[in-house]
Design a protein around this motif. Structure first.
Motif, short mmCIF file in Angstrom:
data_model
loop_
_atom_site.label_atom_id
_atom_site.label_comp_id
_atom_site.label_asym_id
_atom_site.label_seq_id
_atom_site.Cartn_x
_atom_site.Cartn_y
_atom_site.Cartn_z
N THR A 19 60.71 30.60 -9.38
CA THR A 19 61.82 29.63 -9.25
C THR A 19 63.08 30.35 -8.79
O THR A 19 63.86 29.81 -7.99
CB THR A 19 62.06 28.94 -10.61
OG1 THR A 19 60.83 28.55 -11.13
CG2 THR A 19 62.97 27.74 -10.49
N PHE A 20 63.29 31.60 -9.31
CA PHE A 20 64.51 32.34 -8.98
C PHE A 20 64.63 32.55 -7.45
O PHE A 20 65.68 32.35 -6.86
CB PHE A 20 64.52 33.69 -9.71
CG PHE A 20 65.72 34.52 -9.40
CD1 PHE A 20 66.96 34.19 -9.96
CD2 PHE A 20 65.66 35.58 -8.51
CE1 PHE A 20 68.09 34.93 -9.66
CE2 PHE A 20 66.78 36.32 -8.20
CZ PHE A 20 68.00 36.00 -8.77
N VAL A 21 63.51 32.94 -6.83
CA VAL A 21 63.54 33.18 -5.37
C VAL A 21 63.90 31.90 -4.63
O VAL A 21 64.75 31.89 -3.74
CB VAL A 21 62.16 33.71 -4.89
CG1 VAL A 21 62.20 33.98 -3.39
CG2 VAL A 21 61.78 34.96 -5.64
N HIS A 22 63.25 30.78 -5.05
CA HIS A 22 63.54 29.51 -4.37
C HIS A 22 65.00 29.11 -4.54
O HIS A 22 65.67 28.70 -3.59
CB HIS A 22 62.65 28.38 -4.94
CG HIS A 22 61.20 28.62 -4.66
ND1 HIS A 22 60.19 28.14 -5.45
CD2 HIS A 22 60.59 29.32 -3.67
CE1 HIS A 22 59.03 28.52 -4.98
NE2 HIS A 22 59.24 29.23 -3.89
N ARG A 23 65.50 29.27 -5.76
CA ARG A 23 66.89 28.85 -6.03
C ARG A 23 67.89 29.75 -5.30
O ARG A 23 68.92 29.28 -4.82
CB ARG A 23 67.16 28.88 -7.54
CG ARG A 23 66.31 27.93 -8.34
CD ARG A 23 66.82 26.49 -8.18
NE ARG A 23 65.97 25.58 -8.90
CZ ARG A 23 66.06 25.37 -10.20
NH1 ARG A 23 66.96 26.00 -10.92
NH2 ARG A 23 65.24 24.52 -10.77
N LEU A 24 67.56 31.06 -5.25
CA LEU A 24 68.48 31.98 -4.55
C LEU A 24 68.59 31.55 -3.08
O LEU A 24 69.69 31.51 -2.52
CB LEU A 24 67.94 33.42 -4.66
CG LEU A 24 68.83 34.50 -4.07
CD1 LEU A 24 70.17 34.55 -4.81
CD2 LEU A 24 68.16 35.87 -4.14
N ALA A 25 67.43 31.20 -2.51
CA ALA A 25 67.44 30.73 -1.11
C ALA A 25 68.29 29.47 -1.00
O ALA A 25 69.09 29.31 -0.07
CB ALA A 25 66.01 30.45 -0.67
N PHE A 26 68.14 28.58 -1.98
CA PHE A 26 68.89 27.32 -1.96
C PHE A 26 70.40 27.57 -2.05
O PHE A 26 71.19 27.04 -1.26
CB PHE A 26 68.41 26.44 -3.12
CG PHE A 26 69.05 25.09 -3.17
CD1 PHE A 26 68.78 24.14 -2.19
CD2 PHE A 26 69.95 24.77 -4.18
CE1 PHE A 26 69.39 22.90 -2.23
CE2 PHE A 26 70.56 23.54 -4.22
CZ PHE A 26 70.28 22.60 -3.24
#
Ligand code: ADP
Length: 597
Positions: A19-26
């Motif tokens: 989730t962290f990777v996806h949110r960082l991208a977001f």
């Protein structure tokens, strides 16, 4: 040794990292989109200042791409958070230098930084420490670009930024705690649901297979399926020779199974059997400190790691369910242990029920045999009493005085009543014991009905006329002659019994390929509220109607059971003081062809 499946905590960490990777991208895309939009809007408002420069944003995009690529390689959590921090720090410093370039108000700069910190605390699942570090970076970037000396407005904006940073750190902390708790709750609930569904499935299987010889084998098959073990077996108690013996198994090598099935384990000689307590599992894995099972026994019977669940019935150890892996492995998980215990509980209940059903069936058979013998024994002397009273009444032993005749009539009526009761009980007993089978045979229906009418003639009282019409002709039908005769005889007997004057009429005809027999009388009739219950055992209409008539209240019950047995139906229509009509509908198969109406 096989690897242990990930625990709930480990699964959460794994999920949080993704989730962290996806949110960082977001967050990064959000930031870059806003920054680009801001510059374009600024240029639209002040075209004289020249086209906006995007070089620094492109550089940041590159930083973001590199950061995301590294994060996608699943680095340790600390490293991933560190990379995220670098990205956020680059945004914070860029905001600060942008503010400095535009000579923006300190309050405006503080606002921009707070927006960034709020977004990271809400969107990035990284907890309090990375968020606090991001806050420090944002504060440092502001301090670096603020004009000196520090004005009062700057101080107020700075204080606001510090307060906002602290709030964002607290928010990140609470959110992280909530996320973990909710993930644990979800994991627990889904495990509960999974175990519940699995055990419900076991319960369904057990009730569907109750009393079937392969019931325990089905339990072992399900245990292997649900727990994922290599084999499962059930040992049950035997009186002769006394001991526990393998009753069923699934997944066990054929030779090991044959050998185990020949062994009896008396509890006195087995430390394992002595160690069982209700609701407690015994696990034997890589170590067996209590030496419950000899190691050569474990090797011989593929008990590398095994879970033993006791089957207790009324506090007695009735058996043991074994779930085993051939090779030693990690300890059984909580889920596996709960499944084993649940399966063992359900099996113990089903095993007990199966035994109860077996005992009840045996007791019921005993009772039926007893009733049958008793009824037979009673009918012989009753037949003799009836025979002698008939002889006496006919004057065979000399003329009787009126008083003697009256006594004889009462005696005969009582004996006849008792005879009927005994006969009905015998019939019922036969039906209850399931011995009443349908014996289909080719029957001449016309002959049969005429025979019934003939036999009923002695019951016809003065003022009553018994008629019989057969629209079916004298064709040969396939039916159970004895049962059909009992049905019609009972109905005609009742009609004659409850009719003082008028007619009792029997009609036979075909309707929609079925045989319909109607018995209609002009007797006392049956009150409407009694109609639904008169086919029940020992049901008789109110005493004021039945007082004058014999009977034990079993006739219609037997009729209904026999009609059901023949696959037919019976209906009654009646009006008090007018009469009753009983309509029996039965399948009609003539010898060789089906009749059309
Ligand atoms: P019983 O031995 O009393 O005749 P049945 O089961 O044959 O028992 O009938 C139950 C009750 O239904 C009878 O007692 C009677 O009250 C009522 N009944 C049955 N047939 C008739 C009929 N043809 N006319 C009036 N009442 C009837």
């Amino acid at each position: 040794m096989a690897a242990r499946p990930p625990a709930a905590g480990e699964r959460f960490e794994h999920q949080a990292a993704r989730t962290f990777v996806h949110r960082l991208a977001f967050v990064a895309m959000l930031y870059l989109a806003f920054a680009t939009a801001f510059r374009v809007l600024d240029w639209a408002r002040h075209p004289a200042a020249g086209a906006p420069a995007f070089a620094d944003l492109v550089l940041q995009l590159e930083i973001v791409v590199v950061a995301l690529v590294v994060c996608a390689l699943r680095p340790p959590r600390v490293l991933a958070h560190g990379i995220g921090l670098v990205v956020v720090a680059s945004f914070a410093t860029q905001l600060a230098s942008e503010a400095a370039a535009r000579s923006a108000e300190p309050g405006q700069l503080a606002l921009w930084q707070l927006c960034l910190l709020t977004a990271t605390s809400v969107l990035l699942p990284w907890g309090a420490i990375p968020q606090a570090l991001a806050g420090v970076v944002a504060l440092a970037a502001c301090a670096w670009v603020l004009p000196r000396p520090i004005a009062e407005g700057t101080l107020v904006a700075g204080l606001g930024l510090v307060a906002g940073t602290l709030a964002s750190v607290c928010g990140a902390h609470f959110l992280a705690r909530e996320r973990r708790a909710s993930s644990e709750r979800t994991a627990m609930l889904s495990e509960e649901a999974e175990i519940g569904a699995a055990l419900a499935h076991v319960g369904q299987m057990l009730s569907a297979n109750l009393n079937r010889p392969d019931m325990l084998e089905q339990v072992n098959r399900l245990a292997v399926e649900l727990i994922g073990c290599d084999w499962s077996g059930t040992f049950t108690w035997h009186e002769r020779p006394r001991g526990y013996r393998l009753g069923s198994s699934f997944g066990l090598r054929a030779d090991a199974r044959t050998e185990l099935a020949m062994l009896d384990f008396p509890s006195e000689v087995s430390p394992l059997l002595r160690a069982f307590r209700p609701d407690q599992l015994i696990e034997i894995g890589t170590d067996d400190p209590q030496r419950l099972l000899p190691s050569h026994f474990r090797r011989r019977f593929d008990l590398g790691s095994a879970l033993f669940a006791p089957l207790y019935e009324s506090m007695q150890l009735a058996g043991v369910l074994v779930c085993a892996f051939r090779e030693p492995r990690h300890a059984f998980t909580a889920r596996e242990r709960r499944l084993a215990l649940g399966i063992a509980h359900a099996t113990a209940v089903a095993h007990q029920n199966a035994r109860l059903i077996h005992d009840l069936t045996a007791a019921s058979r005993l009772k039926s045999d007893f009733v049958a013998t008793m009824s037979h024994e009673l009918r012989t002397p009753l037949n003799i009493i009836l025979g002698y009273t008939d002889l006496l009444a006919s004057g065979e032993f000399g003329e009787l005085l009126p008083a003697q005749r009256e006594v004889l009539t009462t005696t005969r009526r009582s004996a006849q009543q008792l005879f009927e009761l005994v006969s009905s009980t015998l019939n019922l007993n036969r039906m209850d014991a399931g011995r009443e089978t349908v014996d289909l045979d080719v029957t001449n229906l016309d002959e049969l009905l005429a025979e019934i009418v003939e036999e009923a003639k002695p019951l016809v009282r003065d003022g009553v006329r018994l008629t019989y019409t057969n629209h079916l002709g004298s064709r040969m039908v396939v039916t159970d002659r004895v049962k059909l005769k009992t049905i019609v005889k009972n109905l005609i007997g009742n009609a004659l019994k409850f009719t003082d004057r008028g007619t009792v009429e029997m009609q036979a005809h075909a309707r929609h390929g079925q045989m319909v027999i109607e018995v209609r009388d002009t007797g006392i009739g049956i009150p409407e509220e009694q109609l639904p219950v008169i086919f029940e055992m020992f049901r008789q209409v109110d005493a004021s109607y039945t007082r004058r008539h014999d009977g034990v209240g079993l006739g219609l019950y037997i009729v209904k059971r026999l009609v059901d047995l023949l696959g037919g139906s019976i209906l009654v229509a009646s009006e008090v003081g007018v009469g009753s009509t009983f309509t029996v509908t039965l399948p009609l198969t003539t010898a060789g062809y089906q009749i059309a109406s």
